[in-house]
Design a protein around this motif. Sequence first.
Motif, PDB file in Angstrom:
ATOM      1  N   ASP A  85     -21.601 -16.631   4.658  1.00  0.00           N
ATOM      2  CA  ASP A  85     -21.221 -17.143   5.971  1.00  0.00           C
ATOM      3  C   ASP A  85     -20.497 -16.020   6.715  1.00  0.00           C
ATOM      4  N   VAL A  88     -16.620 -16.194   6.814  1.00  0.00           N
ATOM      5  CA  VAL A  88     -15.826 -16.159   5.580  1.00  0.00           C
ATOM      6  C   VAL A  88     -15.787 -14.722   5.075  1.00  0.00           C
ATOM      7  N   THR A 119     -21.961 -19.891   2.107  1.00  0.00           N
ATOM      8  CA  THR A 119     -21.001 -18.908   1.600  1.00  0.00           C
ATOM      9  C   THR A 119     -21.060 -18.799   0.072  1.00  0.00           C
ATOM     10  N   ALA A 120     -20.623 -17.667  -0.463  1.00  0.00           N
ATOM     11  CA  ALA A 120     -20.714 -17.422  -1.905  1.00  0.00           C
ATOM     12  C   ALA A 120     -20.049 -18.542  -2.721  1.00  0.00           C
ATOM     13  N   MET A 224     -18.593  -6.234  -7.904  1.00  0.00           N
ATOM     14  CA  MET A 224     -18.620  -6.431  -6.443  1.00  0.00           C
ATOM     15  C   MET A 224     -19.411  -7.651  -5.993  1.00  0.00           C
ATOM     16  N   THR A 226     -19.720 -10.517  -7.758  1.00  0.00           N
ATOM     17  CA  THR A 226     -19.326 -11.653  -8.598  1.00  0.00           C
ATOM     18  C   THR A 226     -18.337 -12.533  -7.841  1.00  0.00           C
ATOM     19  N   THR A 227     -18.482 -13.829  -8.009  1.00  0.00           N
ATOM     20  CA  THR A 227     -17.457 -14.768  -7.557  1.00  0.00           C
ATOM     21  C   THR A 227     -16.944 -15.508  -8.789  1.00  0.00           C
TER      22      THR A 227
HETATM   23  N1  SAH Z   1     -19.279 -13.498   3.913  1.00  0.00           N
HETATM   24  C1  SAH Z   1     -19.523 -13.579   2.483  1.00  0.00           C
HETATM   25  C2  SAH Z   1     -18.379 -13.016   1.656  1.00  0.00           C
HETATM   26  C3  SAH Z   1     -18.168 -11.521   1.794  1.00  0.00           C
HETATM   27  S1  SAH Z   1     -16.904 -10.920   0.734  1.00  0.00           S
HETATM   28  C4  SAH Z   1     -19.791 -15.039   2.101  1.00  0.00           C
HETATM   29  O1  SAH Z   1     -19.523 -15.951   2.879  1.00  0.00           O
HETATM   30  O2  SAH Z   1     -20.292 -15.259   0.991  1.00  0.00           O
HETATM   31  C5  SAH Z   1     -17.884 -10.276  -0.604  1.00  0.00           C
HETATM   32  C6  SAH Z   1     -17.691 -11.101  -1.865  1.00  0.00           C
HETATM   33  O3  SAH Z   1     -18.446 -12.302  -1.749  1.00  0.00           O
HETATM   34  C7  SAH Z   1     -18.193 -10.465  -3.138  1.00  0.00           C
HETATM   35  O4  SAH Z   1     -17.246  -9.571  -3.693  1.00  0.00           O
HETATM   36  C8  SAH Z   1     -18.382 -11.676  -4.031  1.00  0.00           C
HETATM   37  O5  SAH Z   1     -17.143 -12.142  -4.505  1.00  0.00           O
HETATM   38  C9  SAH Z   1     -18.901 -12.703  -3.028  1.00  0.00           C
HETATM   39  N2  SAH Z   1     -20.375 -12.775  -3.007  1.00  0.00           N
HETATM   40  C10 SAH Z   1     -21.177 -12.491  -1.956  1.00  0.00           C
HETATM   41  N3  SAH Z   1     -22.472 -12.703  -2.266  1.00  0.00           N
HETATM   42  C11 SAH Z   1     -22.499 -13.155  -3.556  1.00  0.00           C
HETATM   43  C12 SAH Z   1     -23.544 -13.555  -4.441  1.00  0.00           C
HETATM   44  N4  SAH Z   1     -24.819 -13.545  -4.065  1.00  0.00           N
HETATM   45  N5  SAH Z   1     -23.203 -13.966  -5.698  1.00  0.00           N
HETATM   46  C13 SAH Z   1     -21.900 -13.986  -6.077  1.00  0.00           C
HETATM   47  N6  SAH Z   1     -20.886 -13.619  -5.280  1.00  0.00           N
HETATM   48  C14 SAH Z   1     -21.165 -13.203  -4.028  1.00  0.00           C
END
Ligand code: SAH
Length: 264
Positions: A85, A88, A119-120, A224, A226-227
Amino acid sequence: MTRRGSLAVVGIGPGSPEQLTPAARDALAGAEVVIGYAAYLALVAPLLDGKEQVAGSMTRETERARDAIARGRAGARVALVSSGDPGVYGMASLVLEMLRDEGWQRGEAPDVSVVPGVTALGSCAALAGAPLGHDFCAISLSDLLTPWEVIARRLEAAGAADFVVGLYNPASTRRRRPLAEAHAILSRHRAPSTPVAVVSDAYRPGERVVVTTLERLLDEEIGMTTTVIVGSSRTFAFEGLLVTPRGYAGKYGREGAGLAEERR
Ligand code: SAH
């Protein structure tokens, strides 16, 4: 005749085309110029045929936003791409901050819109079951733009308040300490057996979903993309899935009265 330019800040979701909303697809289709971090443009490459593409590096966010605004002001239809998103930890707030600083007003070029995306935290939660079934919060562990004391204070508060905690930007190759410290802070508030989901590259090639415990969190490969989702005291795991029950009132929450309202 001059046409007024537009700037859509578009969330493309976690990665796969199925997770891109139809509205985001339309916004990309309507753009003449698409600007974004190269890896994100690659994720939507099939939708960008015949468009001018401006790819940039991860660290050049400010430049990309400025470029997008300038082109929109000059009359182009611009899409600025963010993963997940755009609002976010994404490009939307950066663009709006810059517009404020430039004295932009509604009705002036460019026409600005923010197009939401998955969003993630939402996509990663879905792959791990239903860990966000009750109150949760998101905390970014990136201390590049936020002082560590602020992040630590929020982790402490989220731990004390028993929120499910979604950690964005948990670590990079060089930035490992914040995750270790976040682990230490949350461990003061949660049992070692608290279920944790570690989701990497959700809806992208190489997707990995690991359900583990708080005690063993630091054994996992975390980078980088990973969530991390740390359960609350109510979260349980079964069949490799995390579940946070919706209510505190017993089995399946409160049957009957009020449920329809709560479920919205
Ligand atoms: N705007 C993005 C977030 C950007 S910050 C959103 O809304 O998702 C970047 C972080 O998002 C990464 O370090 C990771 O923690 C997470 N992220 C983004 N894409 C991801 C994915 N496909 N799988 C897991 N984590 C993800």
